[in-house]
Design an enzyme around this catalytic site. Structure first.
Site, PDB file in Angstrom:
ATOM      1  N   GLY A 169       9.753  83.246  79.942  1.00  0.00           N
ATOM      2  CA  GLY A 169      10.682  82.724  80.792  1.00  0.00           C
ATOM      3  C   GLY A 169      10.996  83.306  82.344  1.00  0.00           C
ATOM      4  N   ALA A 170      11.268  84.679  82.042  1.00  0.00           N
ATOM      5  CA  ALA A 170      11.349  85.419  83.288  1.00  0.00           C
ATOM      6  C   ALA A 170      11.591  86.894  82.814  1.00  0.00           C
ATOM      7  CB  ALA A 170      12.982  85.319  83.784  1.00  0.00           C
ATOM      8  N   HIS A 176      20.899  85.333  81.940  1.00  0.00           N
ATOM      9  CA  HIS A 176      20.248  86.192  81.214  1.00  0.00           C
ATOM     10  C   HIS A 176      19.645  87.566  81.849  1.00  0.00           C
ATOM     11  CE1 HIS A 176      18.330  86.960  77.070  1.00  0.00           C
ATOM     12  NE2 HIS A 176      17.354  87.514  77.927  1.00  0.00           N
ATOM     13  N   GLU A 177      18.948  87.236  82.725  1.00  0.00           N
ATOM     14  CA  GLU A 177      18.134  88.332  83.571  1.00  0.00           C
ATOM     15  C   GLU A 177      18.988  89.206  84.168  1.00  0.00           C
ATOM     16  OE1 GLU A 177      15.087  88.649  82.403  1.00  0.00           O
ATOM     17  OE2 GLU A 177      15.098  86.548  81.582  1.00  0.00           O
ATOM     18  N   HIS A 190      20.791  91.476  81.929  1.00  0.00           N
ATOM     19  CA  HIS A 190      20.047  92.602  81.500  1.00  0.00           C
ATOM     20  C   HIS A 190      20.289  93.920  82.326  1.00  0.00           C
ATOM     21  CE1 HIS A 190      17.612  91.453  78.139  1.00  0.00           C
ATOM     22  NE2 HIS A 190      16.923  90.571  78.675  1.00  0.00           N
TER      23      HIS A 190
END
Ligand code: HT7
Ligand code: ZN
Length: 875
Positions: free
Chosen positions: A262-263, A298-299, A302
């Protein structure tokens, strides 16, 4: 192929303090010079250990130690490694290598995606760029210089801050970047290309201004608003919810069309699959908008849970992934409807993680061993890992959980740690013993809670007895009891919630409480209960378990209509639907005439016409369990009978409730032009669900409605909603609509992916033939992972009845594609293999056919590690 074991972990023999990289970028041949400042990390009194660097697909050009070219006897370039013998205590190693980005079809390391060059280093891609100790516990400070042709690559990006740029002779230019934060090699990234730049800005809680920069191909410039907005929301949310502030001056997001996942959360320079960046109302559905928000979040999250604190080794992957999934779920829940988000997350877990946990590829959230780490970016590590974090929050309470997070950041910022350190921070902050809880990380399999109850009218004591068990999984025949939070309540027959008082407590408390299960069997005695209550169990899905309690039809109806917990209300309806459909499956298998009972139709109608309910929740409640979830309920899966039974329910609802469905659909008709944030996504979902029920019987009238919606839609949600129903209908309008859609969108990759998927998931009998035709379509590209997922993945993972063709044609198709992909992109090849891992769940005929395909795959002489591991473990 070798197995790596967690128990063999040893600290690195050498540490790298700084990395200076310089790239002469060219798609055909890129030269990389790496200067590493290295220091010994072992006791040299016991002997000097060699320095072993990882490296794959590299051409070694030169190797210097402290400025002197190494004599050949001082080093060996072996299979996947470069060994330097007898190195000094500290030294500078300069390695020059050459690589070919254009030939890199595995999309790991430095590769070409369309007109640009980009990198993907997690998990072990950095070793495909240069020789390095490519493991997450070696953290260094990086300075990177990129040189490239200025006209084809005007944009040159790397992690951190831009320190210098300028022109070079021969139409080339350069840029130098410095990342002040120590990082593992998997977070390294560079991007070069001709990219449009969409700027934004965010002021952090301490008043610093951060430049936000989204990079996309020029033609996609107009599709970045939502990603940018989501990023700003995510940055604000992490400050408000977790006190986490961004730490660099710039945050960059680049969209690429060729991407394995996804990324990727590279420090300060995220690289994204373009499907999780680009959106416009005409080309993206509400679900796409939602997914972009989630992945952007999400990214971003992180940066703290993954980058500032990273994993000591890859067995700890869930340390960052489970925690970040939990954080992105909470973010999305706060951005939209919390209950609906929870339901969607549970659906995903049950339809994808539960089967993984019940099959030959089951592994603990923290696996003990792997052959290829890429295979462990799994539903278990990510989504069960997220549930494990959620259980910690449930056990500790929100406040102590937040204190545990703060303590974790305080103790371990800048370190590479294990899951144990995270759980210890929680235990310390919550003043709890979490040693038994650790079993969630070490034992695989989905626990089953079997609940029974007893009511003593004379004493007013109601006893709930809960027994937990967990089926055997590979390498783990026996399990120890888990520490499980079971959130529950009690309802009287009028649907009123009872204040809960356990025996020995002074007074009644709240109406929901969390029972803590630690033993195989435990009883809980509630006092002051006037009449036999209905237990409301596993509220908010408080643990990733299967629940068994003998609910009657009336109990389920009571829970569905009266429970205070939306998850339990939804679940009661799902249990009823599963019971109904499984009953019909049995009728079909016995060749009797199945019929949908009147009671079901009536309760469906009651829900459908309930004006008080939130539309988004209603759409979830009226959606039948998926064919794959139903399959999980059967001892021997019968895809055809499941399909027939589920379709019978849909058709009956479509026929019997025609008027109600039409009215509900009309009530959801748009009154203003589409906007993704208009709060009407739930309405659109319900409207499209009604259309799909109306289309189930395939009446001309319904086809007319679908065509009208398809032609008149001002947004992709409605256009695709209509087209999906038409793709499943054997009517002349089907081809007309699919053709029109293709003609309109042929230049938009993301939309054409949808066009492939729709056809691959059509339940019509000729679907496999169409899929085979589509393999030859000029727009099909086996090298592009999104296209592979949209055709091969969609057909084999989301079209049970056609994939499990009794003659095995679907299996042959998938086997062929896996073998083709094996030589091109092993990660994607391995991802395509999952349907075969479920072969034991089917009848003897299908078992034989699937097994044959697995054997055919294993017989391939050049099988990639990724594919080998999954195929071998599946057999
Ligand atoms: N952490 C990222 C993982 C990832 C990845 C792993 C293996 C091969 C390719 C990959 N691309 C991205 C994604 C994430 O969880 O955020
Ligand atoms: Zn992640």
């Amino acid at each position: 192929h070798q197995t790596v074991y967690q128990k063999d972990y040893a600290a690195p023999d050498y540490l790298v303090e700084t990395v200076e990289l310089s790239f002469d970028l060219d798609p055909d041949l890129t030269r990389v010079v790496s200067r590493l400042k290295i220091r010994s990390n072992h006791d040299r009194a016991g002997g000097v250990r060699p320095l072993v660097l990882d490296g794959e697909e590299l051409t070694l050009v030169s190797l210097k130690l402290d400025g002197v070219e190494l004599e050949p006897y001082r080093y060996q370039a072996g299979e996947g490694t470069l060994t330097v013998n007898d190195p000094p205590e500290s030294f500078v190693l300069e390695v020059t290598t050459e690589i070919s980005p254009k030939a890199n079809t595995a999309l790991s390391g430095l590769y070409a995606s369309g007109p640009m060059l980009c990198t993907q280093c997690e998990a072990e891609g950095f070793r495909r760029i240069t020789y390095f100790t490519d493991r997450p516990d070696v953290m260094a400070v990086y300075t990177v210089t990129l040189r490239a042709d200025k006209s084809s690559c005007p944009v040159l990006l790397a992690n951190g801050n831009l320190v210098e740029k300028g022109d070079l002779p021969d139409g080339r230019h350069f840029a130098t970047w410095h990342d002040p934060f120590k990082k593992p090699s998997y977070l390294f990234a560079v991007v070069a290309g001709d990219l449009a730049h969409i700027p934004g800005s965010f002021t952090t809680m301490s008043g610093r201004q951060v430049n936000l920069e989204i990079y996309v191909e020029e033609k996609n410039r107009g599709k970045c608003d939502h990603a940018l907005r989501s990023l700003i929301e995510a940055m604000r949310w992490d400050e408000e919810q977790f006190g986490r502030e961004y730490d660099l001056d710039t945050y960059m997001v680049v969209a690429v069309d060729d991407f394995n996942m996804g990324a990727m959360e590279n420090k300060g320079l995220n690289v994204f699959n373009s499907r999780y960046v680009l959106a416009s109302p005409e080309t993206a559905t509400d679900d796409d908008y939602q997914a972009i928000e989630e992945v952007i979040g999400h990214e971003y999250f992180h940066n703290w849970t993954g980058n500032r604190i990273t994993c000591r080794d890859w067995f700890q992957l869930s340390l960052k992934e489970g925690l970040t999934i939990f954080r992105d779920q909470e973010f999305s829940a706060d951005m939209q409807s919390r209950p609906v988000k929870r339901i969607a997350d549970v659906r995903l877990l049950r339809s994808s993680q539960f089967p993984e946990d019940a099959g030959p590829l089951a592994h603990p959230v923290r696996p003990d061993s792997y052959v290829e780490i890429n295979n462990f970016y799994s539903m278990t590590v990510y989504h069960k890992g997220g549930e494990v974090i959620r259980m910690l929050q449930t056990l500790l309470g929100r406040e102590a959980f937040r204190a545990g997070m703060d303590l974790y950041f305080e103790r371990h910022d800048g370190q590479a740690v294990r899951v144990d350190e995270f759980v210890q921070a929680m235990a310390d902050a919550g003043k709890r013993d979490l040693s038994q809880f650790m079993r969630w990380y070490n034992q695989s399999g989905t626990p089953v809670l079997t609940v029974s109850d007893d009511f003593e009218p004379a004493s007013g004591v109601y006893t709930l007895t809960v027994t937990q068990s967990c089926p055997p999984t590979p390498g783990q025949p026996e399990k120890e009891p888990f520490h499980i939070p079971l959130a529950m309540g009690l309802l009287d027959r009028q649907g009123r919630e009872l204040p809960l008082q356990l025996e020995g407590e002074k007074s009644p408390g709240a109406t929901t409480r969390v029972l803590e299960l630690r033993q195989e069997t435990q009883s809980f005695r509630f006092t002051g209960v006037g009449s036999k209550p209905v237990p409301s169990l596993l509220r908010n899905f408080s643990a990733p378990v299967k629940l068994v309690y003998p609910y009657s039809e009336d109990d389920l109806t009571l829970l569905m209509t009266s429970d205070s917990d939306p998850f339990v209300r939804w679940e009661a309806g799902q249990v009823q639907a599963v019971q109904l459909i499984m009953g019909l499956v049995r009728e079909i298998q016995a060749e009797r005439a199945p019929a949908v009972p009147e009671t079901f139709i009536r309760s469906f109608a009651t829900l459908l016409t309930d004006k008080r309910q939130d539309r988004a929740f209603l759409a979830e409640a009226l959606t039948l369990p998926t064919e794959s979830y139903l399959a999980e309920q059967m001892e021997v899966i019968d895809p055809a009978a499941i399909r027939e039974a589920r379709e019978l329910v849909r058709t009956t609802v479509g026929e019997r409730l025609r008027e109600e469905l039409v009215a509900a659909r009309e009530a959801c008709a748009p009154k203003s032009p589409y906007h993704p944030d208009d709060g009407l996504a739930g309405c659109r979902r319900l409207k499209n669900l009604c259309l799909s029920y109306l289309m189930a019987p395939g009446s001309r009238e319904a086809v007319g409605m679908a065509m009208e919606q398809f032609r008149g839609a001002d947004n992709m949600t409605d256009s695709l909603g209509a087209l999906a129903t038409l793709a499943g209908c054997d009517c002349p309008e089907r081809d007309e609509a699919l053709e029109a859609f293709y003609r309109k969108w042929r230049d938009d990759r993301g939309v054409i992916d949808k066009w492939f998927s729709l056809q691959a998931t059509s339940r019509l009998p000729q679907t496999l033939d169409r899929v085979l035709e589509l393999l030859e379509h000029p727009d099909f590209d086996i090298r592009n992972p999104n296209r592979v997922r949209s055709l091969v993945g969609a057909f084999s993972q989301a079209n049970q009845v056609r994939f499990h063709d009794a003659e095995g044609r679907g299996y042959r198709f998938l086997g062929d594609q896996i073998l083709r992909l094996n030589g091109i992109n092993p990660q994607i090849a391995a991802r395509m293999l999952t349907p075969f891992s479920r072969w034991r769940r089917f009848d003897a005929g299908r078992q034989e056919l699937m097994k044959k395909e697995l054997e055919r795959i294993l017989a391939e002489p050049d099988l990639a590690r990724d594919v080998y591991e999954l195929a071998a473990k599946s057999l």
